[in-house]
Scaffold this active site. Structure first.
Site, PDB file in Angstrom:
ATOM      1  N   ALA A  63       0.863  -1.180   0.000  1.00 19.88           N
ATOM      2  CA  ALA A  63       0.000   0.000   0.000  1.00 19.88           C
ATOM      3  C   ALA A  63       0.900   1.231   0.000  1.00 19.88           C
ATOM      4  CB  ALA A  63      -0.884  -0.025   1.240  1.00 19.88           C
ATOM      5  N   GLY A 108       0.719  -5.122   1.008  1.00 23.64           N
ATOM      6  CA  GLY A 108      -0.360  -5.310   0.039  1.00 23.64           C
ATOM      7  C   GLY A 108       0.103  -6.004  -1.243  1.00 23.64           C
ATOM      8  N   GLU A 111      -0.057  -9.544  -0.553  1.00 27.50           N
ATOM      9  CA  GLU A 111      -1.478  -9.928  -0.459  1.00 27.50           C
ATOM     10  C   GLU A 111      -2.122 -10.085  -1.839  1.00 27.50           C
ATOM     11  OE1 GLU A 111      -1.965  -6.666   2.420  1.00 27.50           O
ATOM     12  OE2 GLU A 111      -3.029  -8.097   3.671  1.00 27.50           O
ATOM     13  N   GLU A 131       3.918  -4.759   7.830  1.00 26.14           N
ATOM     14  CA  GLU A 131       3.007  -3.732   8.365  1.00 26.14           C
ATOM     15  C   GLU A 131       3.297  -3.372   9.811  1.00 26.14           C
ATOM     16  OE1 GLU A 131       2.023  -6.341   6.561  1.00 26.14           O
ATOM     17  OE2 GLU A 131       0.654  -5.681   4.987  1.00 26.14           O
TER      18      GLU A 131
HETATM   19  N1  CAA Z   1       4.551   3.256  -0.477  1.00 27.04           N
HETATM   20  C1  CAA Z   1       4.952   4.442  -1.011  1.00 27.04           C
HETATM   21  N2  CAA Z   1       6.197   4.615  -1.572  1.00 27.04           N
HETATM   22  C2  CAA Z   1       7.017   3.567  -1.559  1.00 27.04           C
HETATM   23  C3  CAA Z   1       6.660   2.321  -1.004  1.00 27.04           C
HETATM   24  C4  CAA Z   1       5.351   2.179  -0.462  1.00 27.04           C
HETATM   25  N3  CAA Z   1       4.907   1.017   0.037  1.00 27.04           N
HETATM   26  N4  CAA Z   1       7.702   1.458  -1.138  1.00 27.04           N
HETATM   27  C5  CAA Z   1       8.678   2.168  -1.748  1.00 27.04           C
HETATM   28  N5  CAA Z   1       8.293   3.423  -2.001  1.00 27.04           N
HETATM   29  C6  CAA Z   1       9.035   4.498  -2.650  1.00 27.04           C
HETATM   30  C7  CAA Z   1      10.095   5.073  -1.727  1.00 27.04           C
HETATM   31  O1  CAA Z   1       9.528   6.044  -0.876  1.00 27.04           O
HETATM   32  C8  CAA Z   1      11.063   5.672  -2.716  1.00 27.04           C
HETATM   33  O2  CAA Z   1      10.543   6.867  -3.204  1.00 27.04           O
HETATM   34  P1  CAA Z   1      11.531   8.151  -3.408  1.00 27.04           P
HETATM   35  O3  CAA Z   1      12.509   7.693  -4.442  1.00 27.04           O
HETATM   36  O4  CAA Z   1      10.616   9.223  -3.881  1.00 27.04           O
HETATM   37  O5  CAA Z   1      12.170   8.407  -2.098  1.00 27.04           O
HETATM   38  C9  CAA Z   1      11.012   4.675  -3.889  1.00 27.04           C
HETATM   39  O6  CAA Z   1       9.776   3.961  -3.734  1.00 27.04           O
HETATM   40  C10 CAA Z   1      12.145   3.661  -3.871  1.00 27.04           C
HETATM   41  O7  CAA Z   1      12.150   3.049  -2.595  1.00 27.04           O
HETATM   42  P2  CAA Z   1      13.467   2.953  -1.667  1.00 27.04           P
HETATM   43  O8  CAA Z   1      14.364   4.103  -1.918  1.00 27.04           O
HETATM   44  O9  CAA Z   1      13.017   2.722  -0.279  1.00 27.04           O
HETATM   45  O10 CAA Z   1      14.125   1.631  -2.284  1.00 27.04           O
HETATM   46  P3  CAA Z   1      15.076   0.600  -1.518  1.00 27.04           P
HETATM   47  O11 CAA Z   1      15.633  -0.304  -2.573  1.00 27.04           O
HETATM   48  O12 CAA Z   1      16.037   1.301  -0.629  1.00 27.04           O
HETATM   49  O13 CAA Z   1      14.094  -0.257  -0.570  1.00 27.04           O
HETATM   50  C11 CAA Z   1      12.090  -1.486  -0.067  1.00 27.04           C
HETATM   51  C12 CAA Z   1      13.116  -1.062  -1.152  1.00 27.04           C
HETATM   52  C13 CAA Z   1      12.772  -2.417   0.919  1.00 27.04           C
HETATM   53  C14 CAA Z   1      10.959  -2.197  -0.784  1.00 27.04           C
HETATM   54  C15 CAA Z   1      11.587  -0.226   0.670  1.00 27.04           C
HETATM   55  O14 CAA Z   1      11.160   0.718  -0.313  1.00 27.04           O
HETATM   56  C16 CAA Z   1      10.449  -0.483   1.593  1.00 27.04           C
HETATM   57  O15 CAA Z   1      10.632  -1.000   2.676  1.00 27.04           O
HETATM   58  N6  CAA Z   1       9.219  -0.119   1.177  1.00 27.04           N
HETATM   59  C17 CAA Z   1       8.047  -0.249   1.999  1.00 27.04           C
HETATM   60  C18 CAA Z   1       7.537  -1.665   2.020  1.00 27.04           C
HETATM   61  C19 CAA Z   1       6.350  -1.812   2.972  1.00 27.04           C
HETATM   62  O16 CAA Z   1       6.455  -1.557   4.151  1.00 27.04           O
HETATM   63  N7  CAA Z   1       5.200  -2.242   2.433  1.00 27.04           N
HETATM   64  C20 CAA Z   1       4.020  -2.451   3.215  1.00 27.04           C
HETATM   65  C21 CAA Z   1       3.152  -1.233   3.179  1.00 27.04           C
HETATM   66  S1  CAA Z   1       1.800  -1.375   4.346  1.00 27.04           S
HETATM   67  C22 CAA Z   1       0.616  -2.275   3.524  1.00 27.04           C
HETATM   68  O17 CAA Z   1       0.817  -2.730   2.422  1.00 27.04           O
HETATM   69  C23 CAA Z   1      -0.669  -2.437   4.280  1.00 27.04           C
HETATM   70  C24 CAA Z   1      -1.600  -3.452   3.736  1.00 27.04           C
HETATM   71  O18 CAA Z   1      -1.691  -4.569   4.185  1.00 27.04           O
HETATM   72  C25 CAA Z   1      -2.516  -3.106   2.647  1.00 27.04           C
END
Ligand code: CAA
Length: 257
Positions: A63, A108, A111, A131
């Site tokens: 998400a 997500g 999921e 999450e």
């Molecule tokens: N939402 C919004 N933006 C996201 C994102 C997300 N889930 N995941 C990555 N991005 C964005 C980052 O903010 C970044 O944007 P900018 O370049 O503008 O800063 C871009 O994508 C690249 O990401 P990273 O620089 O973080 O890339 P990385 O290689 O260093 O790390 C990663 C990759 C490990 C996937 C890391 O991006 C990360 O941990 N992302 C979040 C993953 C996460 O927590 N997902 C669960 C969300 S909660 C959910 O999904 C609830 C549900 O059940 C529905």
């Protein structure tokens, strides 16, 4: 449009195309996904759907975290229901779906992959439910589908710790059915999707419906439904053709009726 759908004969390939945010699903993107999935579910010419992410780094990174940070509880509920609706469409649509997981499938993203019938992943794929690291919990179905796909203990471990799982472990745990080098992922997904699409669509739809019940309802009812669907297929031209073609030692020609 951040979602692209292309067709190869009876196979539809849906790509989430927001690589600059690792294909994270904002509300707007999720609404677009719902509308594309609804159209695909109603299109009898689709025999199999492949869902994948643009770029070489992510399937779907979850998400949209920046958007979630601004949500009220009621908006969060609508977001959860929208994500669940997309996942349920994948699970219940007549045509099978294959997730071609080409990198991160987190939150997500995991999921959506779990809602697909089959998951193929590249060697760089990473699954997880992070999450809790954000102070929230899964909202698009993982509390049920991860437990049903793996085991309740493993699902709880991942959901409680947020630990990420690489491709080989995902394979060992039954999350992924095959692990492939990234460049072989789409060719393998397409090969499988075309093979499924060449079968009788009514036989596939009924087989999917019966198999979906494996993890729901009571066993006796599910066996009865299986026998009912099995017997209904004997009224189709495809079953007559498939059974006859075998005895006549030729390839069957299915017509979907
Ligand atoms: N939402 C919004 N933006 C996201 C994102 C997300 N889930 N995941 C990555 N991005 C964005 C980052 O903010 C970044 O944007 P900018 O370049 O503008 O800063 C871009 O994508 C690249 O990401 P990273 O620089 O973080 O890339 P990385 O290689 O260093 O790390 C990663 C990759 C490990 C996937 C890391 O991006 C990360 O941990 N992302 C979040 C993953 C996460 O927590 N997902 C669960 C969300 S909660 C959910 O999904 C609830 C549900 O059940 C529905």
């Amino acid at each position: 449009m951040a979602i692209e759908v292309r067709r190869e004969d009876r196979v539809a390939v849906l790509t989430i195309n927001r690589p600059d945010a690792l294909n994270a699903l904002s509300s707007a993107l999720l609404e677009e996904l719902r509308s594309e999935l609804t159209a695909i579910a109603q299109d009898d010419s689709v025999g199999c759907l492949i869902i994948t992410g643009a770029g070489e780094k992510a399937f779907i990174a979850g998400a949209d975290i920046a958007e979630m940070a601004t949500k009220t509880p009621l908006e969060a509920r609508a977001y959860a229901e929208l994500g669940q609706e997309c996942a349920n469409l994948l699970e219940t649509m007549r045509a099978p779906s294959i997730a071609a997981v080409n990198g991160y499938a987190l939150g997500g993203g995991s999921e959506i992959a779990l809602a697909c019938d089959i998951r193929l992943c590249s060697e760089n794929a990473v699954f997880g439910q992070p999450e809790v690291d954000l102070g929230i919990m899964p909202g698009w179905g993982a509390t049920q589908r991860l437990a049903r796909t793996t085991s309740i203990g493993f699902a709880k471990e991942l959901i409680f710790t947020g630990r990420r799982v690489k491709a080989d472990e995902a394979l060992a745990r039954g999350i992924a059915q095959h692990v492939l080098p990234l460049e072989e992922l789409m060719p393998k997904a397409l090969e499988m999707a075309h093979a499924i699409s060449a079968k009788s669509p009514v036989a596939i739809a009924y087989a999917k419906e019966a198999t979906n019940r494996a993890l729901a309802g009571d066993l006796a009812t599910n066996y009865m439904v299986e026998a009912d669907l099995f017997s209904i297929l004997f009224s189709t031209e495809d079953a007559k053709e498939g059974l006859r073609a075998f005895t006549e030692k030729r390839a069957p020609e299915f017509k979907g009726r």
